[in-house]
Design a protein around this motif. Structure first.
Motif, PDB file in Angstrom:
ATOM      1  N   MET A   1       0.909  -1.501   0.384  1.00  0.00           N
ATOM      2  CA  MET A   1      -0.287   0.121  -0.266  1.00  0.00           C
ATOM      3  C   MET A   1       1.200   1.196  -0.057  1.00  0.00           C
ATOM      4  SD  MET A   1      -2.471   1.729   2.726  1.00  0.00           S
ATOM      5  CE  MET A   1      -4.482   1.989   2.398  1.00  0.00           C
ATOM      6  N   ASP A  65      -2.365   4.880  -3.355  1.00  0.00           N
ATOM      7  CA  ASP A  65      -3.709   3.738  -3.137  1.00  0.00           C
ATOM      8  C   ASP A  65      -4.035   4.537  -2.175  1.00  0.00           C
ATOM      9  OD1 ASP A  65      -2.537   1.736  -4.107  1.00  0.00           O
ATOM     10  OD2 ASP A  65      -1.647   1.746  -2.725  1.00  0.00           O
ATOM     11  N   GLU A  66      -4.800   5.668  -1.415  1.00  0.00           N
ATOM     12  CA  GLU A  66      -5.186   7.130  -0.626  1.00  0.00           C
ATOM     13  C   GLU A  66      -3.778   7.977   0.132  1.00  0.00           C
ATOM     14  OE1 GLU A  66      -6.913   4.747   2.632  1.00  0.00           O
ATOM     15  OE2 GLU A  66      -7.667   2.783   1.555  1.00  0.00           O
TER      16      GLU A  66
END
Length: 183
Positions: A1, A65-66
């Motif tokens: 991530m 991803d974020e």
């Protein structure tokens, strides 16, 4: 991530990109970090434009991803607070423009996640970031704070709602997390 963390500021906004991998995010490393420095004499709206453009560049470069943003703390100066909230909104808009989910964190939550203390100083956060991520060069406390925001989010996301004390987002998540409680 991969998480892009942002420590918003009107003169200096910190950014940090953290990658975690392995079960439970066992491997954590800093991919990039620094600050967006803005001239004091630059109009506030132009500062917001530069922040927006730099966030877009970082997103396009690292493909997070974020995005995680530290929310401004409640201050005594209303005008300063308004400007900080605009910076936060600008960061969120840039991420949303690239269709990337955004999470927000209070400063105390970030500090506690990284140092174990919600009232840790910027130097204590930097010390722990160096220890946890192996960063060796000091690119400013805003950059280390942004790495802390990214790391706090990555850890919370990979730990899941039960570990972070939060509730499942919906019934499907609850059922998945609690198969023995459903008849």
């Amino acid at each position: 991530m991969i998480v892009l963390g942002i420590d918003p500021g009107t003169r200096t906004a910190g950014f940090g990109v953290v990658e975690t991998s392995g079960r439970g995010g066992r491997t954590e490393r800093a991919l990039d970090y620094g600050s967006i420095d803005l001239p004091a004499d630059l109009d506030h709206t132009l500062r917001l434009q530069r922040i927006y453009e730099r966030i877009i560049e970082l997103v396009d470069q690292h493909h997070p991803d974020e995005v995680a943003v530290e929310v401004p703390f409640l201050g005594h100066n209303v005008q300063s607070m308004r400007k900080l909230v605009r910076v936060e909104a600008t960061v969120m808009l840039a991420a949303m423009h690239r269709q990337i989910p955004v999470a927000q964190y209070a400063p105390a939550e970030v500090k506690k996640s990284v140092t174990g203390k919600g009232r840790a100083t910027k130097d204590q956060v930097w010390f722990m970031i160096r220890a946890l991520l192996g960063t060796t060069d000091d690119r400013g406390r805003d950059a280390s704070d942004a790495l802390a925001v990214a790391l706090a989010h990555a850890r919370r996301t990979q730990a899941g709602p039960a570990a972070s004390g939060g509730a499942p987002k919906d019934w499907a998540a609850f059922i998945k997390a609690n198969p023995g409680r459903v008849r």
